[in-house]
Motif scaffolding. Sequence first.
Motif, PDB file in Angstrom:
ATOM      1  N   LYS A   9      40.208  36.002  31.711  1.00 54.24           N
ATOM      2  CA  LYS A   9      40.495  34.594  31.230  1.00 54.24           C
ATOM      3  C   LYS A   9      41.803  34.237  32.087  1.00 54.24           C
ATOM      4  O   LYS A   9      42.528  34.719  32.736  1.00 54.24           O
ATOM      5  CB  LYS A   9      40.668  34.840  29.812  1.00 54.24           C
ATOM      6  CG  LYS A   9      39.770  35.186  28.625  1.00 54.24           C
ATOM      7  CD  LYS A   9      40.274  35.197  27.376  1.00 54.24           C
ATOM      8  CE  LYS A   9      39.437  35.751  26.408  1.00 54.24           C
ATOM      9  NZ  LYS A   9      40.084  35.796  25.166  1.00 54.24           N
ATOM     10  N   ARG A  10      41.471  32.894  32.165  1.00 54.56           N
ATOM     11  CA  ARG A  10      42.852  32.246  32.720  1.00 54.56           C
ATOM     12  C   ARG A  10      43.759  31.680  31.572  1.00 54.56           C
ATOM     13  O   ARG A  10      43.295  31.397  30.515  1.00 54.56           O
ATOM     14  CB  ARG A  10      42.419  30.803  33.361  1.00 54.56           C
ATOM     15  CG  ARG A  10      43.312  29.993  33.825  1.00 54.56           C
ATOM     16  CD  ARG A  10      43.063  28.665  34.246  1.00 54.56           C
ATOM     17  NE  ARG A  10      42.196  27.738  33.352  1.00 54.56           N
ATOM     18  CZ  ARG A  10      43.042  27.098  32.226  1.00 54.56           C
ATOM     19  NH1 ARG A  10      44.138  27.072  32.407  1.00 54.56           N
ATOM     20  NH2 ARG A  10      42.471  26.466  31.517  1.00 54.56           N
ATOM     21  N   GLY A  11      44.955  32.370  31.881  1.00 50.93           N
ATOM     22  CA  GLY A  11      45.986  32.018  30.737  1.00 50.93           C
ATOM     23  C   GLY A  11      46.633  30.508  30.848  1.00 50.93           C
ATOM     24  O   GLY A  11      45.984  29.628  31.429  1.00 50.93           O
ATOM     25  N   LYS A  25      39.437  29.409  39.532  1.00 58.51           N
ATOM     26  CA  LYS A  25      39.080  30.108  40.797  1.00 58.51           C
ATOM     27  C   LYS A  25      39.758  31.115  41.054  1.00 58.51           C
ATOM     28  O   LYS A  25      38.705  32.306  41.271  1.00 58.51           O
ATOM     29  CB  LYS A  25      39.174  28.961  41.732  1.00 58.51           C
ATOM     30  CG  LYS A  25      38.728  29.287  43.131  1.00 58.51           C
ATOM     31  CD  LYS A  25      37.054  29.283  43.054  1.00 58.51           C
ATOM     32  CE  LYS A  25      36.733  27.827  43.402  1.00 58.51           C
ATOM     33  NZ  LYS A  25      35.132  27.549  43.529  1.00 58.51           N
ATOM     34  N   ALA A  26      40.721  31.313  40.534  1.00 56.84           N
ATOM     35  CA  ALA A  26      41.354  32.881  40.828  1.00 56.84           C
ATOM     36  C   ALA A  26      40.563  33.830  40.057  1.00 56.84           C
ATOM     37  O   ALA A  26      40.347  34.962  40.210  1.00 56.84           O
ATOM     38  CB  ALA A  26      42.743  32.756  40.638  1.00 56.84           C
ATOM     39  N   THR A  27      40.296  33.444  38.825  1.00 55.79           N
ATOM     40  CA  THR A  27      39.600  34.137  37.633  1.00 55.79           C
ATOM     41  C   THR A  27      38.325  34.923  38.104  1.00 55.79           C
ATOM     42  O   THR A  27      37.899  35.836  37.937  1.00 55.79           O
ATOM     43  CB  THR A  27      39.697  33.439  36.459  1.00 55.79           C
ATOM     44  OG1 THR A  27      40.864  33.207  35.986  1.00 55.79           O
ATOM     45  CG2 THR A  27      38.855  34.540  35.348  1.00 55.79           C
ATOM     46  N   THR A  28      37.793  33.654  39.066  1.00 58.20           N
ATOM     47  CA  THR A  28      36.452  34.103  39.330  1.00 58.20           C
ATOM     48  C   THR A  28      36.381  35.205  40.483  1.00 58.20           C
ATOM     49  O   THR A  28      35.833  36.311  40.448  1.00 58.20           O
ATOM     50  CB  THR A  28      35.733  33.056  39.990  1.00 58.20           C
ATOM     51  OG1 THR A  28      35.494  31.884  39.109  1.00 58.20           O
ATOM     52  CG2 THR A  28      34.286  33.161  40.757  1.00 58.20           C
ATOM     53  N   TYR A  29      37.485  35.214  41.372  1.00 60.40           N
ATOM     54  CA  TYR A  29      37.782  36.179  42.321  1.00 60.40           C
ATOM     55  C   TYR A  29      38.167  37.475  41.809  1.00 60.40           C
ATOM     56  O   TYR A  29      37.840  38.613  42.278  1.00 60.40           O
ATOM     57  CB  TYR A  29      38.965  35.839  43.285  1.00 60.40           C
ATOM     58  CG  TYR A  29      38.367  34.852  44.342  1.00 60.40           C
ATOM     59  CD1 TYR A  29      38.211  35.534  45.813  1.00 60.40           C
ATOM     60  CD2 TYR A  29      38.330  33.507  44.285  1.00 60.40           C
ATOM     61  CE1 TYR A  29      37.660  34.698  46.775  1.00 60.40           C
ATOM     62  CE2 TYR A  29      37.750  32.837  45.343  1.00 60.40           C
ATOM     63  CZ  TYR A  29      37.273  33.262  46.575  1.00 60.40           C
ATOM     64  OH  TYR A  29      37.076  32.703  47.689  1.00 60.40           O
TER      65      TYR A  29
END
Length: 140
Positions: free
Chosen positions: A62-64, A37-41
Amino acid sequence: MDFNLDGLTSLQEDLLEVAQKKLPRETFRIMGKIGGKATTYVRKEARSKVKKKTGNYHKKFKRGKVFKDKNGQIIVRVINSSNHAHLIEDGHRLVKDDREIGFVPGKKVLDSGIKNFDDSGQYENMLSEWLDEMLDSEKL
């Protein structure tokens, strides 16, 4: 990436500590969802700040991996694997004919995207819903 836990009550913070010890796999899973969700922001912030659409900068967020740091906190990172991401993030020299003619300041996309995510309250909402589910299913 560091999140503030201002929206959680002390009971929820205690439950989160218990969950990290008792259900580490579930905790890693919810942190992965929160990182997504943070990656989307961050992507949304990048689209608004970086208008030039050359290269793969916008596609490479990307999400790590979710991991535990040396202090025992569970961490998830948002990264950009593009070759020129650090230039957009931190700034770069502007060179023409082997002469430096200026400096392009960094846009700090990751910092502002994570700040927007923190301010939205999504992190606290997702964690409190997850803790409620764990309590309802009697895993905690």
